[in-house]
Design an enzyme around this catalytic site. Structure first.
Site, PDB file in Angstrom:
ATOM      1  N   PRO A   2      11.056 -16.906  73.903  1.00 50.89           N
ATOM      2  CA  PRO A   2       9.509 -17.324  73.018  1.00 50.89           C
ATOM      3  C   PRO A   2       9.562 -18.422  73.028  1.00 50.89           C
ATOM      4  CG  PRO A   2      10.441 -15.117  72.420  1.00 50.89           C
ATOM      5  CD  PRO A   2      11.617 -15.212  72.887  1.00 50.89           C
ATOM      6  N   GLU A   3       8.820 -19.926  72.799  1.00 53.42           N
ATOM      7  CA  GLU A   3       9.243 -20.887  72.848  1.00 53.42           C
ATOM      8  C   GLU A   3       7.289 -20.489  71.246  1.00 53.42           C
ATOM      9  OE1 GLU A   3       9.515 -23.656  74.910  1.00 53.42           O
ATOM     10  OE2 GLU A   3      10.292 -22.576  76.674  1.00 53.42           O
ATOM     11  N   LYS A  60      10.899 -20.991  65.947  1.00 54.66           N
ATOM     12  CA  LYS A  60      10.679 -19.570  66.301  1.00 54.66           C
ATOM     13  C   LYS A  60      11.152 -19.030  65.490  1.00 54.66           C
ATOM     14  CE  LYS A  60      12.208 -22.739  70.566  1.00 54.66           C
ATOM     15  NZ  LYS A  60      13.766 -22.549  71.439  1.00 54.66           N
ATOM     16  N   HIS A  94      13.367   0.250  74.418  1.00 54.75           N
ATOM     17  CA  HIS A  94      14.550  -1.225  74.511  1.00 54.75           C
ATOM     18  C   HIS A  94      14.458  -1.437  72.970  1.00 54.75           C
ATOM     19  CE1 HIS A  94      15.881  -1.946  78.498  1.00 54.75           C
ATOM     20  NE2 HIS A  94      14.590  -2.212  79.150  1.00 54.75           N
ATOM     21  N   ARG A 113      18.019  -7.839  75.713  1.00 56.77           N
ATOM     22  CA  ARG A 113      18.782  -8.452  75.449  1.00 56.77           C
ATOM     23  C   ARG A 113      20.330  -7.978  74.704  1.00 56.77           C
ATOM     24  NH1 ARG A 113      18.592 -14.079  79.258  1.00 56.77           N
ATOM     25  NH2 ARG A 113      21.071 -14.012  78.650  1.00 56.77           N
ATOM     26  N   ARG A 259      21.206 -27.113  80.003  1.00 55.40           N
ATOM     27  CA  ARG A 259      19.455 -26.719  80.744  1.00 55.40           C
ATOM     28  C   ARG A 259      19.477 -26.911  81.964  1.00 55.40           C
ATOM     29  NH1 ARG A 259      17.953 -24.227  76.201  1.00 55.40           N
ATOM     30  NH2 ARG A 259      17.745 -22.679  77.454  1.00 55.40           N
TER      31      ARG A 259
END
Length: 269
Positions: A2-3, A60, A94, A113, A259
Site C-alpha cells: 500500500p501507498e 504510509k 495470515h 509477507r 526499483r
DNA sequence: GAAGACCTGCTA
DNA sequence: TAGCAGGTCTTC
C-alpha cells in the site's frame, strides 16, 4: 503494497466502521516480530485496556491515538491490511495481530509477507510533509538543496511522505519528466509540474480507493476485500512494452535505485 | 550507490 | 523452478 491512497482508504473505512472510541479488550500477537522491539507480552501489557481515539495517517503510516501518551503506529509495508469481524474470534491464516474491541468488534491485521510493523511511540519522525496535503510552498522548500535522481527522491519518505513505486512512476509520467533526471536540474516550471503531478495522482488514487494489481492473495484490497478502482487508471506502472497513452511508443522498463521503473522515453524528458 | 535482509505467494 | 512483488532497513 500500500501507498498513501491505499492507507488512506483503509483509514476512512476504519473510521466509518466505528472503530474509533472503542476500548481494546484483548490483544493477540501471532507473529512476534510485528511488534518489535517489544515482546508480545510487553506490547499487550501497554495496549490492553486502552481506548482507541482518533485514527490519523501520515504518509504510509496509520496512527491510532490511544488514551495514553504513546500512539499505536502501523506500517503495512508490502502486504499488510486490516479487516473486521464481529462476535466470536476466528483467526485467519495470515493474521499477524488481532485486537478484540468493545462491542464485539475484532480488528484483524492480515499480512502474508510479515513485513508490517506495529510500533508504540508518541510521534513519527523523519517524514516529510504528507503527499496528500503538501502545499506548493512546502514542496519547493523540500526541493531546495536536493540533487537526487527524481525517482529516488519521490520514494524518499523524508522528502515527501506517502509516494511509493506505483505513484512515483505515475507522477513522473504525468509531469513528463524522465525518472533518471536529477532534481537539481529542474526549472521552476518543471518543479511546478512535478508538484502538480504528485498531488494529482495521489488524490486520484484516494478518489478511486487505491490501486491493486493482479487479484491473488497478497495484493491490496480494502477493508471489504475489494480491489481499488485505480487499477484501470494507471498509465505506466506495470505496463512495460505496452503503448504509451500519449505517443503510442512502447513503454520502457528499467531499474532505478533497485526499483522497477516504467516510463516513456519519448514523452518524458 | 549497490546488495542483501526480511518473508510469502503468485506467475511465467 | 526461478523470478518477481506495492517497502524499508542494514551493511558494505
Amino acid at each position: 503494497m500500500p501507498e498513501l491512497p491505499e492507507v488512506e482508504t483503509i483509514r476512512r473505512q476504519l473510521c466509518a466502521a466505528g472503530v474509533e472510541g472503542r476500548s481494546i479488550e484483548k490483544v493477540h500477537i501471532e507473529w512476534p516480530r510485528t511488534v518489535e522491539p517489544l515482546t508480545p507480552a510487553a506490547f499487550r501489557k501497554q495496549v490492553q485496556g486502552c481506548r482507541l481515539g482518533k485514527i490519523d495517517r501520515h504518509g504510509k503510516w496509520l496512527i491510532f491515538r490511544l488514551d495514553g501518551k504513546e500512539n499505536l503506529l502501523v506500517h503495512l509495508r508490502m502486504t499488510g491490511g486490516f479487516y473486521l469481524t464481529k462476535g466470536a474470534l476466528k483467526k485467519g491464516p495470515h493474521d499477524r495481530a488481532v485486537l478484540q474491541l468493545s462491542g464485539g468488534l475484532n480488528l484483524h491485521f492480515r499480512d502474508p509477507r510479515k513485513f508490517g510493523r506495529w510500533r508504540l511511540a508518541a510521534s513519527l519522525d523523519g517524514l516529510g510533509p504528507d503527499a496528500l496535503t503538501v502545499t506548493r510552498k512546502q514542496f519547493f522548500q523540500c526541493l531546495e538543496g536536493q540533487n537526487k535522481v527524481l525517482k529516488a527522491l519521490l520514494l524518499d519518505q523524508s522528502f515527501v511522505a506517502g509516494v511509493g513505486n506505483i505513484y512515483a512512476d505515475e507522477a513522473l509520467f504525468e509531469a513528463r519528466l524522465d525518472p533518471r533526471r536529477k532534481s537539481g536540474s529542474l526549472s521552476d516550471t518543471e518543479k511546478l509540474a512535478l508538484y502538480k503531478a504528485v498531488t494529482k495522482v495521489i488524490k486520484a488514487g484516494v478518489r478511486n480507493k487505491g490501486t491493486s494489481l493482479g487479484d491473488g492473495q497478497g495484493n491490496y484490497t480494502d477493508l471489504n476485500g475489494d480491489a481499488g478502482g485505480h487499477r484501470e487508471k494507471v498509465k505506466v506502472y506495470g505496463r512495460s512494452g505496452q503503448p504509451c497513452t500519449v505517443c503510442g511508443q512502447p513503454l520502457h522498463k528499467t531499474q532505478i535505485t533497485q526499483r522497477t521503473t516504467v516510463f516513456c522515453v519519448h514523452c518524458q524528458n
